[in-house]
Design an enzyme around this catalytic site. Structure first.
Site, PDB file in Angstrom:
ATOM      1  N   ILE A 178       0.869  -1.197   0.000  1.00 46.52           N
ATOM      2  CA  ILE A 178       0.000   0.000   0.000  1.00 46.52           C
ATOM      3  C   ILE A 178       0.893   1.231   0.000  1.00 46.52           C
ATOM      4  CG2 ILE A 178      -2.188  -0.746   1.012  1.00 46.52           C
ATOM      5  CD1 ILE A 178      -1.016   0.023   3.782  1.00 46.52           C
ATOM      6  N   TYR A 240      -7.680   5.753   1.583  1.00 52.22           N
ATOM      7  CA  TYR A 240      -7.294   4.341   1.727  1.00 52.22           C
ATOM      8  C   TYR A 240      -8.484   3.414   1.476  1.00 52.22           C
ATOM      9  CZ  TYR A 240      -5.963   0.073   4.288  1.00 52.22           C
ATOM     10  OH  TYR A 240      -5.720  -1.230   4.651  1.00 52.22           O
ATOM     11  N   LYS A 244      -9.383   0.326  -1.325  1.00 55.19           N
ATOM     12  CA  LYS A 244      -9.673  -1.057  -0.924  1.00 55.19           C
ATOM     13  C   LYS A 244     -11.055  -1.500  -1.427  1.00 55.19           C
ATOM     14  CE  LYS A 244      -5.849  -2.130   1.346  1.00 55.19           C
ATOM     15  NZ  LYS A 244      -4.882  -3.073   0.760  1.00 55.19           N
ATOM     16  N   ILE A 275      -3.935  -4.894  12.713  1.00 53.87           N
ATOM     17  CA  ILE A 275      -2.789  -5.799  12.883  1.00 53.87           C
ATOM     18  C   ILE A 275      -1.602  -5.030  13.470  1.00 53.87           C
ATOM     19  CG2 ILE A 275      -1.247  -7.416  11.661  1.00 53.87           C
ATOM     20  CD1 ILE A 275      -4.262  -8.170  11.535  1.00 53.87           C
ATOM     21  N   THR A 277       1.404  -4.308  12.964  1.00 56.82           N
ATOM     22  CA  THR A 277       2.603  -3.919  12.204  1.00 56.82           C
ATOM     23  C   THR A 277       3.093  -2.565  12.733  1.00 56.82           C
ATOM     24  OG1 THR A 277       1.332  -2.811  10.465  1.00 56.82           O
ATOM     25  CG2 THR A 277       1.800  -5.131  10.142  1.00 56.82           C
TER      26      THR A 277
HETATM   27  N1  LIG Z   1      -1.680  -3.271   9.568  1.00 59.06           N
HETATM   28  C1  LIG Z   1      -2.987  -3.230   9.615  1.00 59.06           C
HETATM   29  O1  LIG Z   1      -3.596  -2.904  10.650  1.00 59.06           O
HETATM   30  C2  LIG Z   1      -3.782  -3.618   8.424  1.00 59.06           C
HETATM   31  C3  LIG Z   1      -3.198  -3.850   7.191  1.00 59.06           C
HETATM   32  N2  LIG Z   1      -3.980  -4.251   6.135  1.00 59.06           N
HETATM   33  C4  LIG Z   1      -3.389  -4.480   4.833  1.00 59.06           C
HETATM   34  O2  LIG Z   1      -2.267  -5.327   4.942  1.00 59.06           O
HETATM   35  C5  LIG Z   1      -1.324  -5.006   3.947  1.00 59.06           C
HETATM   36  C6  LIG Z   1       0.030  -4.782   4.596  1.00 59.06           C
HETATM   37  O3  LIG Z   1      -0.078  -3.774   5.570  1.00 59.06           O
HETATM   38  P1  LIG Z   1       1.103  -3.510   6.620  1.00 59.06           P
HETATM   39  O4  LIG Z   1       1.958  -4.716   6.703  1.00 59.06           O
HETATM   40  O5  LIG Z   1       0.522  -2.941   7.844  1.00 59.06           O
HETATM   41  O6  LIG Z   1       1.899  -2.358   5.859  1.00 59.06           O
HETATM   42  P2  LIG Z   1       3.406  -1.865   5.994  1.00 59.06           P
HETATM   43  O7  LIG Z   1       3.367  -0.392   5.985  1.00 59.06           O
HETATM   44  O8  LIG Z   1       4.116  -2.534   7.097  1.00 59.06           O
HETATM   45  O9  LIG Z   1       4.062  -2.393   4.623  1.00 59.06           O
HETATM   46  C7  LIG Z   1       3.759  -1.794   3.418  1.00 59.06           C
HETATM   47  C8  LIG Z   1       4.686  -2.358   2.364  1.00 59.06           C
HETATM   48  O10 LIG Z   1       4.426  -1.711   1.117  1.00 59.06           O
HETATM   49  C9  LIG Z   1       5.627  -1.144   0.627  1.00 59.06           C
HETATM   50  N3  LIG Z   1       5.334   0.082  -0.111  1.00 59.06           N
HETATM   51  C10 LIG Z   1       4.986   1.286   0.381  1.00 59.06           C
HETATM   52  N4  LIG Z   1       4.816   2.175  -0.610  1.00 59.06           N
HETATM   53  C11 LIG Z   1       5.083   1.505  -1.754  1.00 59.06           C
HETATM   54  C12 LIG Z   1       5.125   1.897  -3.125  1.00 59.06           C
HETATM   55  N5  LIG Z   1       4.846   3.129  -3.514  1.00 59.06           N
HETATM   56  N6  LIG Z   1       5.449   0.950  -4.044  1.00 59.06           N
HETATM   57  C13 LIG Z   1       5.755  -0.302  -3.675  1.00 59.06           C
HETATM   58  N7  LIG Z   1       5.728  -0.723  -2.401  1.00 59.06           N
HETATM   59  C14 LIG Z   1       5.412   0.175  -1.453  1.00 59.06           C
HETATM   60  C15 LIG Z   1       6.485  -0.903   1.857  1.00 59.06           C
HETATM   61  O11 LIG Z   1       7.869  -0.890   1.581  1.00 59.06           O
HETATM   62  P3  LIG Z   1       8.688   0.396   1.096  1.00 59.06           P
HETATM   63  O12 LIG Z   1       8.300   1.523   1.981  1.00 59.06           O
HETATM   64  O13 LIG Z   1      10.095  -0.042   1.219  1.00 59.06           O
HETATM   65  O14 LIG Z   1       8.306   0.607  -0.330  1.00 59.06           O
HETATM   66  C16 LIG Z   1       6.143  -2.125   2.680  1.00 59.06           C
HETATM   67  O15 LIG Z   1       6.905  -3.212   2.254  1.00 59.06           O
HETATM   68  C17 LIG Z   1      -1.868  -3.777   3.219  1.00 59.06           C
HETATM   69  O16 LIG Z   1      -2.495  -4.161   2.035  1.00 59.06           O
HETATM   70  C18 LIG Z   1      -2.866  -3.200   4.194  1.00 59.06           C
HETATM   71  O17 LIG Z   1      -3.881  -2.498   3.536  1.00 59.06           O
HETATM   72  C19 LIG Z   1      -5.320  -4.434   6.260  1.00 59.06           C
HETATM   73  C20 LIG Z   1      -5.938  -4.198   7.443  1.00 59.06           C
HETATM   74  C21 LIG Z   1      -5.227  -3.766   8.620  1.00 59.06           C
HETATM   75  C1  LIG Z   2     -14.196  -3.989  14.023  1.00 61.11           C
HETATM   76  C2  LIG Z   2     -13.766  -3.020  12.988  1.00 61.11           C
HETATM   77  C3  LIG Z   2     -14.827  -2.830  11.947  1.00 61.11           C
HETATM   78  C4  LIG Z   2     -13.401  -1.739  13.705  1.00 61.11           C
HETATM   79  C5  LIG Z   2     -12.558  -0.815  12.943  1.00 61.11           C
HETATM   80  C6  LIG Z   2     -11.153  -1.279  12.817  1.00 61.11           C
HETATM   81  C7  LIG Z   2     -10.274  -0.165  12.279  1.00 61.11           C
HETATM   82  C8  LIG Z   2      -9.945   0.745  13.413  1.00 61.11           C
HETATM   83  C9  LIG Z   2      -9.039  -0.713  11.583  1.00 61.11           C
HETATM   84  C10 LIG Z   2      -9.436  -1.728  10.505  1.00 61.11           C
HETATM   85  C11 LIG Z   2      -8.542  -1.488   9.328  1.00 61.11           C
HETATM   86  C12 LIG Z   2      -7.477  -0.613   9.834  1.00 61.11           C
HETATM   87  C13 LIG Z   2      -6.567   0.167   8.880  1.00 61.11           C
HETATM   88  C14 LIG Z   2      -6.069  -0.638   7.740  1.00 61.11           C
HETATM   89  O1  LIG Z   2      -6.796  -1.386   7.130  1.00 61.11           O
HETATM   90  C15 LIG Z   2      -4.763  -0.439   7.257  1.00 61.11           C
HETATM   91  C16 LIG Z   2      -3.967   0.528   7.719  1.00 61.11           C
HETATM   92  C17 LIG Z   2      -2.695   0.749   7.016  1.00 61.11           C
HETATM   93  C18 LIG Z   2      -1.583   0.773   7.995  1.00 61.11           C
HETATM   94  O2  LIG Z   2      -0.340   1.001   7.359  1.00 61.11           O
HETATM   95  C19 LIG Z   2      -1.872   1.871   8.981  1.00 61.11           C
HETATM   96  C20 LIG Z   2      -3.107   1.578   9.748  1.00 61.11           C
HETATM   97  C21 LIG Z   2      -4.346   1.382   8.867  1.00 61.11           C
HETATM   98  C22 LIG Z   2      -4.823   2.725   8.371  1.00 61.11           C
HETATM   99  C23 LIG Z   2      -5.423   0.701   9.714  1.00 61.11           C
HETATM  100  C24 LIG Z   2      -6.013   1.614  10.802  1.00 61.11           C
HETATM  101  C25 LIG Z   2      -7.047   0.899  11.654  1.00 61.11           C
HETATM  102  C26 LIG Z   2      -8.137   0.280  10.836  1.00 61.11           C
HETATM  103  C27 LIG Z   2      -8.936   1.390  10.193  1.00 61.11           C
END
Ligand SMILES: NC(=O)C1=CN([C@@H]2O[C@H](COP(=O)(O)OP(=O)(O)OC[C@H]3O[C@@H](n4cnc5c(N)ncnc54)[C@H](OP(=O)(O)O)[C@@H]3O)[C@@H](O)[C@H]2O)C=CC1
Ligand SMILES: CC(C)CCC[C@@H](C)[C@H]1CC[C@H]2[C@@H]3C(=O)C=C4C[C@@H](O)CC[C@]4(C)[C@H]3CC[C@]12C
Length: 352
Positions: A178, A240, A244, A275, A277
């Site tokens: 992302i 965002y 999605k 999650i 992260t």
């Molecule tokens: N963490 C959460 O709470 C949640 C995450 N998700 C989804 O899970 C997936 C992973 O999230 P998460 O692990 O938290 O994200 P991170 O921010 O930890 O990782 C994002 C990754 O994308 C890469 N990235 C960022 N910008 C670019 C770009 N322009 N081109 C190519 N690569 C890029 C980053 O590496 P680099 O910066 O080196 O390019 C990194 O490897 C996402 O699809 C997110 O939407 C869904 C719900 C909740």
């Molecule tokens: C029970 C649920 C419906 C309640 C809402 C949960 C909310 C708070 C959760 C669900 C999905 C989550 C976001 C997400 O998908 C991905 C990212 C990218 C990451 O790099 C930074 C955080 C971010 C924006 C999360 C923020 C928190 C979110 C909005």
């Protein structure tokens, strides 16, 4: 056993009379001998995969391999002490995007432990090098990286072509990256929405199109990492969430077309909750009340869902499925519950 997942014909055979376990097959499999209630002379022997619990069977002779996984190779073998189904994707050729950190990095490590050929990508070469080294250490059949930004759709195609050159084909495409956005009230910047759509959505579609010829040959899997914010509108994530939701429209429609066209490539859309992260914790801690789920487990659930050719993965199940049920049946109740989840006193505009 999840008997309901079986086609009706097989379900009838399995349910009556009750199946009798005859022998343990290879580790991770059980052999069942079944007799039809309608025609007791029809004997069916079937091997059932312990991971997916879906059987493949043929009348009067043993099934050649486990269920739908025949398309992906041999049935499951031993589990490692950490609980890995370590042959699930053994020898399979996998691309993971956004794998320099977070969930993508953890997916790379799981795949490495399973013995896959891995190509990872993100922008930061130094981080990718470290992840590749760790993958090699963990037992990857091979591990490679390609650095670049997904705002460049030519680069998105190059990633797929690199996999073709390295592996001669592809079994699984995991779309996970992302682009950066803000966690805050929509600022009216539609240009940012467009730019984010390019990274979070158009690059996914571009890679899918480029990889499809190889995935058709391997009967492979497309895994799309989305979010609960890609199914339910939430505050502070307008750009965002838009990207999605777009993924759902594109990939859910494409899945239906694949079924009509008998294209044996699975599409798994992963609906993920909060999650732990680094980027997510940095962005939302203090504002979001619910606890963050572990990235390692999340990564494994995504891979398993893709391997099992599931339509959608819900992780964590309760944090995604219950809100989704309420979304359609009691949207006002959901709205109130969601708003209670946000501590707006702690909120300040932060960069994601
Ligand atoms: N963490 C959460 O709470 C949640 C995450 N998700 C989804 O899970 C997936 C992973 O999230 P998460 O692990 O938290 O994200 P991170 O921010 O930890 O990782 C994002 C990754 O994308 C890469 N990235 C960022 N910008 C670019 C770009 N322009 N081109 C190519 N690569 C890029 C980053 O590496 P680099 O910066 O080196 O390019 C990194 O490897 C996402 O699809 C997110 O939407 C869904 C719900 C909740
Ligand atoms: C029970 C649920 C419906 C309640 C809402 C949960 C909310 C708070 C959760 C669900 C999905 C989550 C976001 C997400 O998908 C991905 C990212 C990218 C990451 O790099 C930074 C955080 C971010 C924006 C999360 C923020 C928190 C979110 C909005």
């Amino acid at each position: 056993l999840h008997l309901r997942r079986l086609p009706l014909q097989q379900r009838d055979l399995l349910l009556s009379p009750p199946p009798r376990q005859r022998a343990e097959g290879e580790e991770g499999e059980v052999t069942w001998v079944l007799r039809s209630s309608q025609d007791p002379s029809t004997v069916m022997q079937t091997r059932v995969c312990s991971l997916c619990c879906v059987s493949s069977a043929s009348s009067s002779q043993p099934a050649a391999s486990c269920c739908m996984h025949s398309a992906l190779g041999p049935p499951l073998a031993a589990q490692d002490p950490a609980g890995h189904q370590n042959s699930m994707l053994k020898g399979k050729r996998v691309i993971v995007t956004g794998a320099s950190s977070g969930i993508g990095e953890q997916m790379a490590y799981h795949l490495a432990k399973m013995g896959s050929h891995i190509l990872i990508t993100a922008r930061t070469e130094e981080k990718l090098k470290k992840v590749v080294a760790q993958c090699t250490h963990l037992g990857a059949a091979s591990a490679h990286y390609i650095a670049g930004s997904m705002d460049n759709l030519t680069f998105a195609k190059q990633v797929v072509h690199k996999a073709e050159n390295l592996f001669g084909g592809l079994d699984m495409l995991i779309l996970n990256h992302i682009g950066h956005t803000y966690f805050g009230y929509f600022d009216g910047n539609v240009d940012h929405v467009r730019d984010l759509l390019k990274i979070n959505f158009l690059s996914y579609a571009t890679m899918t199109v480029a990889a499809l010829p190889m995935l058709k040959i391997s009967n492979g899997n497309i895994v799309v990492v989305s979010s609960v914010a890609g199914k339910i509108g939430l505050p502070l994530t307008v750009p965002y969430s838009t990207t999605k939701f777009a993924l759902d429209g594109f990939f859910s429609s494409l899945r239906m077309e694949f079924i009509q066209q008998k294209t044996n490539v699975s599409i798994t859309l992963c609906i993920i909750s909060y999650i732990d992260t680094d980027s997510a914790l940095k962005t939302v801690s203090g504002v979001i009340q619910q606890p963050a789920a572990p990235k390692e487990e999340c990564a494994l659930e995504i891979i398993k869902g893709g391997f099992l050719r599931k339509r959608e993965v819900y992780y964590q199940y309760h944090a995604t499925k219950i809100p989704l049920l309420l979304r359609d049946w009691a949207p006002e109740i959901l709205q109130s519950l969601l708003l209670m989840n946000y501590n707006m006193d702690n909120f300040q505009r932060k960069e994601v």
